[in-house]
Motif scaffolding. Sequence first.
Motif, PDB file in Angstrom:
ATOM      1  N   THR A 128       0.864  -1.189   0.000  1.00 15.02           N
ATOM      2  CA  THR A 128       0.000   0.000   0.000  1.00 15.02           C
ATOM      3  C   THR A 128       0.900   1.240   0.000  1.00 15.02           C
ATOM      4  O   THR A 128       2.114   1.129   0.217  1.00 15.02           O
ATOM      5  CB  THR A 128      -0.884   0.085   1.276  1.00 15.02           C
ATOM      6  N   MET A 177       0.784   3.571   2.324  1.00 14.93           N
ATOM      7  CA  MET A 177       1.273   3.696   3.706  1.00 14.93           C
ATOM      8  C   MET A 177       2.381   2.680   3.977  1.00 14.93           C
ATOM      9  O   MET A 177       3.276   2.928   4.780  1.00 14.93           O
ATOM     10  CB  MET A 177       0.126   3.512   4.709  1.00 14.93           C
ATOM     11  N   ILE A 210       5.388   4.553   2.723  1.00 14.37           N
ATOM     12  CA  ILE A 210       5.735   5.794   3.430  1.00 14.37           C
ATOM     13  C   ILE A 210       6.293   5.511   4.826  1.00 14.37           C
ATOM     14  O   ILE A 210       7.321   6.060   5.228  1.00 14.37           O
ATOM     15  CB  ILE A 210       4.489   6.709   3.522  1.00 14.37           C
ATOM     16  N   TYR A 230      -1.665  13.894   3.346  1.00 14.91           N
ATOM     17  CA  TYR A 230      -2.622  12.793   3.452  1.00 14.91           C
ATOM     18  C   TYR A 230      -2.897  12.476   4.929  1.00 14.91           C
ATOM     19  O   TYR A 230      -1.965  12.405   5.737  1.00 14.91           O
ATOM     20  CB  TYR A 230      -2.043  11.576   2.728  1.00 14.91           C
ATOM     21  N   GLU A 256       4.096  16.764   0.112  1.00 13.42           N
ATOM     22  CA  GLU A 256       3.452  16.202  -1.079  1.00 13.42           C
ATOM     23  C   GLU A 256       3.590  17.228  -2.194  1.00 13.42           C
ATOM     24  O   GLU A 256       3.441  18.426  -1.939  1.00 13.42           O
ATOM     25  CB  GLU A 256       1.974  15.899  -0.776  1.00 13.42           C
ATOM     26  N   SER A 263       1.335   6.449  -3.550  1.00 15.02           N
ATOM     27  CA  SER A 263       0.322   5.428  -3.398  1.00 15.02           C
ATOM     28  C   SER A 263      -0.049   5.015  -4.812  1.00 15.02           C
ATOM     29  O   SER A 263      -0.538   5.830  -5.597  1.00 15.02           O
ATOM     30  CB  SER A 263      -0.903   5.980  -2.666  1.00 15.02           C
ATOM     31  N   THR A 299      -2.330   3.037  -5.449  1.00 13.51           N
ATOM     32  CA  THR A 299      -3.769   2.791  -5.362  1.00 13.51           C
ATOM     33  C   THR A 299      -4.582   3.823  -6.149  1.00 13.51           C
ATOM     34  O   THR A 299      -5.722   3.567  -6.507  1.00 13.51           O
ATOM     35  CB  THR A 299      -4.192   2.858  -3.870  1.00 13.51           C
ATOM     36  N   LYS A 300      -4.018   4.985  -6.401  1.00 19.04           N
ATOM     37  CA  LYS A 300      -4.751   6.112  -6.963  1.00 19.04           C
ATOM     38  C   LYS A 300      -4.561   6.167  -8.480  1.00 19.04           C
ATOM     39  O   LYS A 300      -4.927   5.229  -9.166  1.00 19.04           O
ATOM     40  CB  LYS A 300      -4.312   7.393  -6.261  1.00 19.04           C
ATOM     41  N   GLY A 351      -1.443  -0.392  -3.586  1.00 21.25           N
ATOM     42  CA  GLY A 351      -0.006  -0.510  -3.780  1.00 21.25           C
ATOM     43  C   GLY A 351       0.702   0.763  -3.406  1.00 21.25           C
ATOM     44  O   GLY A 351       0.084   1.827  -3.274  1.00 21.25           O
TER      45      GLY A 351
HETATM   46  C1  LIG Z   1      -3.983   7.441  -0.572  1.00 22.03           C
HETATM   47  C2  LIG Z   1      -2.766   8.213  -0.281  1.00 22.03           C
HETATM   48  C3  LIG Z   1      -1.731   7.666   0.512  1.00 22.03           C
HETATM   49  C4  LIG Z   1      -1.852   6.304   1.157  1.00 22.03           C
HETATM   50  O1  LIG Z   1      -1.905   5.284   0.220  1.00 22.03           O
HETATM   51  P1  LIG Z   1      -2.632   3.870   0.478  1.00 22.03           P
HETATM   52  O2  LIG Z   1      -2.389   3.149  -0.790  1.00 22.03           O
HETATM   53  O3  LIG Z   1      -4.063   4.149   0.765  1.00 22.03           O
HETATM   54  O4  LIG Z   1      -1.952   3.259   1.652  1.00 22.03           O
HETATM   55  C5  LIG Z   1      -0.600   8.417   0.714  1.00 22.03           C
HETATM   56  N1  LIG Z   1      -0.473   9.655   0.191  1.00 22.03           N
HETATM   57  C6  LIG Z   1      -1.439  10.213  -0.563  1.00 22.03           C
HETATM   58  C7  LIG Z   1      -1.220  11.569  -1.109  1.00 22.03           C
HETATM   59  C8  LIG Z   1      -2.610   9.521  -0.816  1.00 22.03           C
HETATM   60  O5  LIG Z   1      -3.573  10.094  -1.545  1.00 22.03           O
END
Ligand SMILES: *Cc1c(COP(=O)(O)O)cnc(C)c1O
Length: 399
Positions: A82, A84, A87, A108, A151, A201, A203-204, A214
């Motif tokens: 993920t 997190m 990070i 975040y 960020e 992330s 995931t986005k 991821g």
């Molecule tokens: C979603 C997000 C995270 C965390 O990522 P996950 O994949 O949910 O663990 C970290 N930083 C930013 C800017 C995010 O939008």
Amino acid sequence: MKFNPANNIQDLQYFGEFGGVNPSISDSTTYTFLSAKSMFDTFEGNTEGCYLYSRHTSPSNLYLSEALAQMEGTETANVASTGMGAITPVILQLCGAGDHIVSSRTIYGGTYAFMKNFTPRMGIETSFVDITKLDVVEAAITPKTKILYCETVSNPLLEVADVPALSKLAKKHGLTLIVDNTFSPLCISPAQLGADIVVHSLTKFINGASDTMGGVICASREFIDATKSVNDGASMLLGAAMDSQQSSSILKNLRTLHIRMKQHSKNAAYLAERFEKDGLKTVYPGLKSHPSHEVFKAMMNEEYGYGGMLTIDAGSLEKANTLMELMQERNLGYLAVSLGFYKTLFSAPGTSTSSEIPEEEQKEMGLSDGIIRFSIGLDNDIERTYAMMKACMVEVGVL
Ligand SMILES: *Cc1c(COP(=O)(O)O)cnc(C)c1O
């Protein structure tokens, strides 16, 4: 030659085991050795060309990691399960008891909570500052500071970090500059602008299908090797390893990221301009009214635009909620957290993704109740979307 992250990804050539156009998925958690000696060497850290155990690394994870390193232009990278999971090991790899972090206050919610509530248990303290005020950032640095954290484009207020200027500050004070580039993949390449470590992330936007989680750490080989050490590597020992099935799936989506980012940016810019003209308080880095418009412009890889994220202020939480419910009813998008999906996603950050931030601090940073955060989708006909959204806004009394 000009740095082009999408070209760098596309120029990689991976074949599958039987000549497949996609690399084979490594369907194993453990790997055999031809000799006992090479297994011993691998444990000692000499892992060149050898796989040991998939929490350490796997061929599939290396393919995705290499593509992401190419995207950011770092020596190498390591994926995690993920964002997190990427990070938190970076921070714990670099900081121990007595160390100090200077971090942007608009980050975040999960990262904020980690530094605010969790790392103090290990004796790591963080000062949260307005990252756009370089004098304030510098004043927060102490002899104990190890990390400068921000960020590129911050969640949820879309503040833009001046990465070259922050890099200068970090170098002057011997700090490691860590930049989370989740909101602006391809659009901005922080490592090319002086960031020491870039995290995402996946995931986005990068995966873009809202089906898989991821994360990734893009950094020097020395740093990545340190995080993977079987003896004291934070990624290896905290255990947020990515599964091969996931990395294979994300790699396939990464290949269309450049097309998607252009469309997200084009649609978001269109809506932001219209909303602003209609008199809505609109925040989008591509608008001239954005306080950091010029900073973004100076850093950007132009062809990918200003990204897919924008916010509007609906005036009150009540109006924001009614508007979001109506837009969902009309199928203009989903009332959901996260970002980078083909559909537009919207949420009120004060009561959702940034609810970890105390109300008082939310006020101080300008995070008001009525703010709606949009991740603008890949809509084919954004003019139609705009007309339908505007009708909702009129109906709810936002316009
Ligand atoms: C979603 C997000 C995270 C965390 O990522 P996950 O994949 O949910 O663990 C970290 N930083 C930013 C800017 C995010 O939008």
